[in-house]
Design a protein around this motif. Structure first.
Motif, PDB file in Angstrom:
ATOM      1  N   PRO A  43       0.943  -1.895   0.072  1.00 39.82           N
ATOM      2  CA  PRO A  43      -0.156  -0.125   0.145  1.00 39.82           C
ATOM      3  C   PRO A  43       1.058   1.423   0.420  1.00 39.82           C
ATOM      4  O   PRO A  43       0.396   2.384  -0.342  1.00 39.82           O
ATOM      5  N   ARG A  44       2.259   1.433   0.665  1.00 40.62           N
ATOM      6  CA  ARG A  44       2.677   2.586   1.178  1.00 40.62           C
ATOM      7  C   ARG A  44       2.831   2.565  -0.455  1.00 40.62           C
ATOM      8  O   ARG A  44       4.129   4.065  -0.981  1.00 40.62           O
ATOM      9  N   ASP A  45       4.433   1.838  -1.242  1.00 44.22           N
ATOM     10  CA  ASP A  45       4.795   2.009  -1.933  1.00 44.22           C
ATOM     11  C   ASP A  45       3.210   2.379  -3.490  1.00 44.22           C
ATOM     12  O   ASP A  45       3.879   3.100  -4.636  1.00 44.22           O
ATOM     13  N   THR A  78      -5.198   6.477  -0.304  1.00 46.10           N
ATOM     14  CA  THR A  78      -5.672   5.344  -0.053  1.00 46.10           C
ATOM     15  C   THR A  78      -5.738   4.838   1.314  1.00 46.10           C
ATOM     16  O   THR A  78      -5.368   5.349   2.068  1.00 46.10           O
ATOM     17  N   VAL A  79      -6.966   4.231   1.271  1.00 42.97           N
ATOM     18  CA  VAL A  79      -7.487   3.495   2.289  1.00 42.97           C
ATOM     19  C   VAL A  79      -6.685   2.038   2.736  1.00 42.97           C
ATOM     20  O   VAL A  79      -7.190   1.127   0.952  1.00 42.97           O
ATOM     21  N   VAL A  80      -6.725   1.547   3.960  1.00 47.90           N
ATOM     22  CA  VAL A  80      -6.123  -0.168   3.758  1.00 47.90           C
ATOM     23  C   VAL A  80      -6.934  -0.834   5.175  1.00 47.90           C
ATOM     24  O   VAL A  80      -6.303  -0.509   5.947  1.00 47.90           O
ATOM     25  N   VAL A 109      -5.034   4.821   6.568  1.00 52.65           N
ATOM     26  CA  VAL A 109      -4.942   5.377   5.425  1.00 52.65           C
ATOM     27  C   VAL A 109      -4.069   6.741   5.729  1.00 52.65           C
ATOM     28  O   VAL A 109      -2.885   7.237   6.342  1.00 52.65           O
ATOM     29  N   ILE A 110      -3.294   6.127   4.254  1.00 50.07           N
ATOM     30  CA  ILE A 110      -2.349   6.630   4.040  1.00 50.07           C
ATOM     31  C   ILE A 110      -1.942   7.739   2.686  1.00 50.07           C
ATOM     32  O   ILE A 110      -2.661   7.363   1.564  1.00 50.07           O
ATOM     33  N   LYS A 152     -14.352   9.425  -2.789  1.00 56.12           N
ATOM     34  CA  LYS A 152     -13.213   9.365  -1.168  1.00 56.12           C
ATOM     35  C   LYS A 152     -12.663   7.441  -1.250  1.00 56.12           C
ATOM     36  O   LYS A 152     -13.884   6.876  -1.403  1.00 56.12           O
ATOM     37  N   ALA A 153     -11.859   7.916  -1.695  1.00 56.51           N
ATOM     38  CA  ALA A 153     -11.199   6.564  -0.913  1.00 56.51           C
ATOM     39  C   ALA A 153     -11.836   5.610   0.200  1.00 56.51           C
ATOM     40  O   ALA A 153     -11.394   6.453   1.203  1.00 56.51           O
ATOM     41  N   GLY A 154     -12.264   4.607   0.071  1.00 58.76           N
ATOM     42  CA  GLY A 154     -12.463   3.689   1.842  1.00 58.76           C
ATOM     43  C   GLY A 154     -13.992   4.188   1.928  1.00 58.76           C
ATOM     44  O   GLY A 154     -14.808   3.797   2.988  1.00 58.76           O
TER      45      GLY A 154
END
Length: 196
Positions: A43-45, A78-80, A109-110, A152-154
């Motif tokens: 996700p962070r990448d 993004t939401v993870v 949330v990133i 919205k993400a998530g």
């Protein structure tokens, strides 16, 4: 008076509002990139790659249209949940599926922010944790009916109605909204554009 305007490679009204909060004058550059996660991408990448790609796409637009060169800011949020990257919902049914997943659980949330100019592109990333209360089907349906989850993400916006779902938050509120101001101000200062 020096030109203090930056470009923002984002159509997000929330990002524009947050930059206005810092007194940063901006012009919006619209970019369109493929936001599909790569196979096995962490996700962070993922958010860092997209922030960089948006910055590069925005810079290419400046060059294509012979626009004045100024720093260009791009971001991705993004939401993870676990290892699952959760983007924007495709439709109302997808929003309901996402909200059921987040219900009663903790997620991250990133948000990654990239700043590009003629000679370099630098990046900062904010990681925050949010815990949702257990949501009833009636709450999910009522929230979706507001229309707020759709872009919205998530499938939620912490700055709107979804704030009532949040039991706990650790990290950057503005990062969860979509533009972490601490990291953004740090980048602007590194490019000779201090906010204060």
């Amino acid at each position: 008076m020096p030109d203090r305007v930056i470009y923002l490679a984002s159509a997000s009204p929330r990002r524009r509002e947050l930059l206005a909060q810092l007194g940063v004058p901006l012009e919006v550059i619209r970019t369109d990139i493929d936001e599909t996660p790569l196979p096995g991408e962490l996700p962070r990448d993922y958010t860092e790659r997209l922030a960089r790609e948006k910055a590069e796409a925005g810079w290419a637009m400046l060059n294509r249209f012979n626009l004045p060169h100024r720093p260009l800011l791009a971001a991705d949020t993004t939401v993870v949940l676990g290892d699952e990257i959760i983007g924007k919902p495709a439709d109302r049914a997808d929003a309901a599926v996402i909200l059921r997943k987040l219900s009663g659980s903790e997620h991250q949330v990133i948000t990654s922010v990239a700043l590009r100019d003629d000679s370099r592109c630098e990046l900062r990333t904010s990681v925050s944790t949010v815990r949702f209360k257990k949501l009833s089907e009636a709450e999910i349906d009522a929230y979706i009916a507001t229309g707020e989850p759709m872009d919205k993400a998530g499938a939620y916006g912490i700055q709107g109605f979804a704030a009532i779902f949040i039991e706990e938050m650790r990290g950057s509120f503005t990062g969860i909204v979509g533009l972490p101001l601490h990291e953004t101000a740090s980048l602007l200062a590194a490019f000779g554009r201090p906010v204060l």
